[in-house]
Design an enzyme around this catalytic site. Structure first.
Site, mmCIF file in Angstrom:
data_model
loop_
_atom_site.group_PDB
_atom_site.id
_atom_site.type_symbol
_atom_site.label_atom_id
_atom_site.label_comp_id
_atom_site.label_asym_id
_atom_site.label_seq_id
_atom_site.Cartn_x
_atom_site.Cartn_y
_atom_site.Cartn_z
ATOM 1 N N PHE A 58 9.564 77.544 65.651
ATOM 2 C CA PHE A 58 10.657 77.944 66.406
ATOM 3 C C PHE A 58 11.862 78.206 65.275
ATOM 4 C CE2 PHE A 58 10.508 73.224 65.449
ATOM 5 C CZ PHE A 58 11.789 72.911 64.614
ATOM 6 N N HIS A 126 24.636 69.504 66.273
ATOM 7 C CA HIS A 126 24.064 69.257 64.850
ATOM 8 C C HIS A 126 24.602 67.722 64.507
ATOM 9 C CE1 HIS A 126 22.021 69.181 61.229
ATOM 10 N NE2 HIS A 126 23.310 69.218 60.631
HETATM 11 O O1 CDP Z 1 18.772 68.578 65.362
HETATM 12 P P1 CDP Z 1 17.810 67.402 64.961
HETATM 13 O O2 CDP Z 1 18.190 66.846 63.377
HETATM 14 O O3 CDP Z 1 17.722 66.488 65.842
HETATM 15 O O4 CDP Z 1 16.404 68.290 65.094
HETATM 16 P P2 CDP Z 1 15.454 69.007 64.046
HETATM 17 O O5 CDP Z 1 14.162 68.468 64.167
HETATM 18 O O6 CDP Z 1 16.272 69.027 62.681
HETATM 19 O O7 CDP Z 1 15.547 70.356 64.455
HETATM 20 C C1 CDP Z 1 16.814 71.149 64.269
HETATM 21 C C2 CDP Z 1 16.848 71.909 65.649
HETATM 22 O O8 CDP Z 1 15.936 72.783 65.779
HETATM 23 C C3 CDP Z 1 17.205 71.004 67.048
HETATM 24 O O9 CDP Z 1 18.592 70.533 67.189
HETATM 25 C C4 CDP Z 1 16.845 72.375 67.970
HETATM 26 O O10 CDP Z 1 18.047 73.077 68.210
HETATM 27 C C5 CDP Z 1 15.885 73.088 67.131
HETATM 28 N N1 CDP Z 1 14.290 72.908 67.713
HETATM 29 C C6 CDP Z 1 13.723 73.565 68.454
HETATM 30 O O11 CDP Z 1 14.273 74.584 69.188
HETATM 31 N N2 CDP Z 1 12.657 73.130 69.026
HETATM 32 C C7 CDP Z 1 11.832 72.100 68.386
HETATM 33 N N3 CDP Z 1 10.543 71.944 68.999
HETATM 34 C C8 CDP Z 1 12.443 71.363 67.537
HETATM 35 C C9 CDP Z 1 13.772 71.643 67.172
HETATM 36 MG MG MG Z 2 17.845 67.854 61.663
#
Ligand code: CDP
Ligand code: MG
Length: 149
Positions: A58, A126
């Site tokens: 992604f 975020h």
């Molecule tokens: O934002 P967070 O730290 O909770 O999650 P992350 O695992 O660090 O992922 C960063 C960002 O990637 C997420 O906030 C989503 O916008 C995106 N993402 C996505 O589009 N699809 C996924 N399967 C996982 C994350």
């Molecule tokens: Mg993150």
């Protein structure tokens, strides 16, 4: 423990005019706002910020999302909060990465969604997830003299 954390109000939240609501809910955490600015996020900054995800399927979509390409070139509001357990307090209010799994009173539970066609997690916000990442992210997004403390 007194900590600083980075919050980004992402383009999907900006286009839905949710910035006020989100900041208002963050006020309830009793943290101190020590930096705030509107950022037109360039690809280079986006790729550095999400470097840990560069091998993920992604990644491309994520970069397009945070740079506003999926939301009419909307910008991002970057905020630094400081206070007792700031990192976990903010993450708790944010909810889970998957908006569909986030409990309803969290920001992602309320405002997040998974795009039906692209499967992009439109997570509205975020927030730094650890002290190491918070430090790295604050240094990336803010110059020293842009923070009041
Ligand atoms: O934002 P967070 O730290 O909770 O999650 P992350 O695992 O660090 O992922 C960063 C960002 O990637 C997420 O906030 C989503 O916008 C995106 N993402 C996505 O589009 N699809 C996924 N399967 C996982 C994350
Ligand atoms: Mg993150």
């Amino acid at each position: 423990m007194n900590e600083k954390t980075l919050v980004l109000i992402k383009p999907d939240a900006m286009i839905k005019r949710l910035a006020g609501n989100i900041i208002s809910e963050l006020y309830n955490l009793d943290l101190k706002m020590v930096g705030l600015k509107l950022v037109n996020v360039k690809k280079e900054l986006a790729e550095k910020h999400y470097e840990e995800h560069k091998e993920k399927p992604f990644f491309q979509e994520l970069i397009e999302h945070i740079t506003g390409k999926l939301h009419e070139n909307e910008n991002v509001i970057a905020i630094v909060y400081s206070g007792e357990n700031a990192i976990s307090k903010v993450r708790e209010l944010v909810g889970k990465t998957n908006p569909d799994e986030s409990i309803p009173h969290t920001l992602r539970g309320k405002y997040g969604k998974i795009h039906s066609k692209t499967n992009c997690h439109e997570t509205v916000i975020h927030a730094s997830d650890s002290q190491d990442n918070a430090k790295k992210e604050i240094d990336l997004w803010f110059k020293k003299d842009e923070l009041v403390e």
